[in-house]
Enzyme design. Structure first.
Site, PDB file in Angstrom:
ATOM      1  N   CYS A 186       0.131   3.279   4.071  1.00 43.90           N
ATOM      2  CA  CYS A 186       1.205   3.615   3.126  1.00 43.90           C
ATOM      3  C   CYS A 186       1.223   5.116   2.825  1.00 43.90           C
ATOM      4  O   CYS A 186       0.303   5.641   2.191  1.00 43.90           O
ATOM      5  CB  CYS A 186       0.997   2.802   1.852  1.00 43.90           C
ATOM      6  SG  CYS A 186       2.015   3.301   0.451  1.00 43.90           S
ATOM      7  N   CYS A 241       1.141   6.027  -0.860  1.00 43.56           N
ATOM      8  CA  CYS A 241      -0.207   5.744  -1.386  1.00 43.56           C
ATOM      9  C   CYS A 241      -1.143   6.914  -1.078  1.00 43.56           C
ATOM     10  O   CYS A 241      -1.914   7.346  -1.947  1.00 43.56           O
ATOM     11  CB  CYS A 241      -0.783   4.471  -0.759  1.00 43.56           C
ATOM     12  SG  CYS A 241       0.154   2.971  -1.106  1.00 43.56           S
TER      13      CYS A 241
END
Length: 163
Positions: free
Chosen positions: A30, A33
């Protein structure tokens, strides 16, 4: 304190054994993230009195499913075993710092009292029971070892949203 990796084996112990725990639900693939990770670690370093933890949603799918994580990153803040903040998306550092400070200043007896007044009984975080308190909803979770049983009560609270 270093950032703690949460797993099915240690999740309950970390959340129930500390007055305030901030959890970042993330995955290695991600991009947002990975972009939020340095902010999370910087705020963690500035707040050694708070436990900062991460749940890798690829490895810990049962935890992610239990807390209904549908988007990552998701930030979740527990205070006295009650979820007082849960929001998907990477917060800017200033907003994240506001969430931390507002959570530290929450009077949890007042929160429990407000819930009790609205529903006619005292709400406690005991054993495997915790309550999500967000804008508009309190959700009681029996777990993470409670087989994902969930009950939802509707109220209006907005406790630690950044301004």
């Amino acid at each position: 304190m270093a950032v703690v990796e949460l797993t099915k084996e240690n999740f309950e112990q970390v959340v129930t054994g500390n007055p305030m725990v901030i959890v970042d639900y993330w995955a290695p693939w991600c991009g947002p993230c990975r972009g939020f990770a340095p902010v999370f670690e910087k705020v963690a370093e500035a707040n050694p009195d708070v436990v900062f933890a991460k749940v890798n949603t690829d490895d810990e799918q049962e935890i992610a499913a239990h807390f209904q994580i549908r988007s990552i990153p998701t930030l979740m803040v527990f205070k006295d075993q009650i979820i007082v903040f849960s929001q998907p998306g990477a917060l800017p550092q200033g907003a994240f710092e506001q969430v931390v400070e507002k959570t530290k200043s929450l009077d949890m007896e007042m929160v429990r009292g407000d819930v009790a007044k609205r529903f006619g009984k005292k709400v406690l975080a005991v054993d495997d029971v915790s309550f999500t308190i967000e804008s508009g909803t309190i959700t009681g979770f029996l777990g993470p070892n409670g087989a994902g049983k969930t009950t939802t009560l509707r109220i209006i609270l907005d406790l630690v949203r950044p301004t």
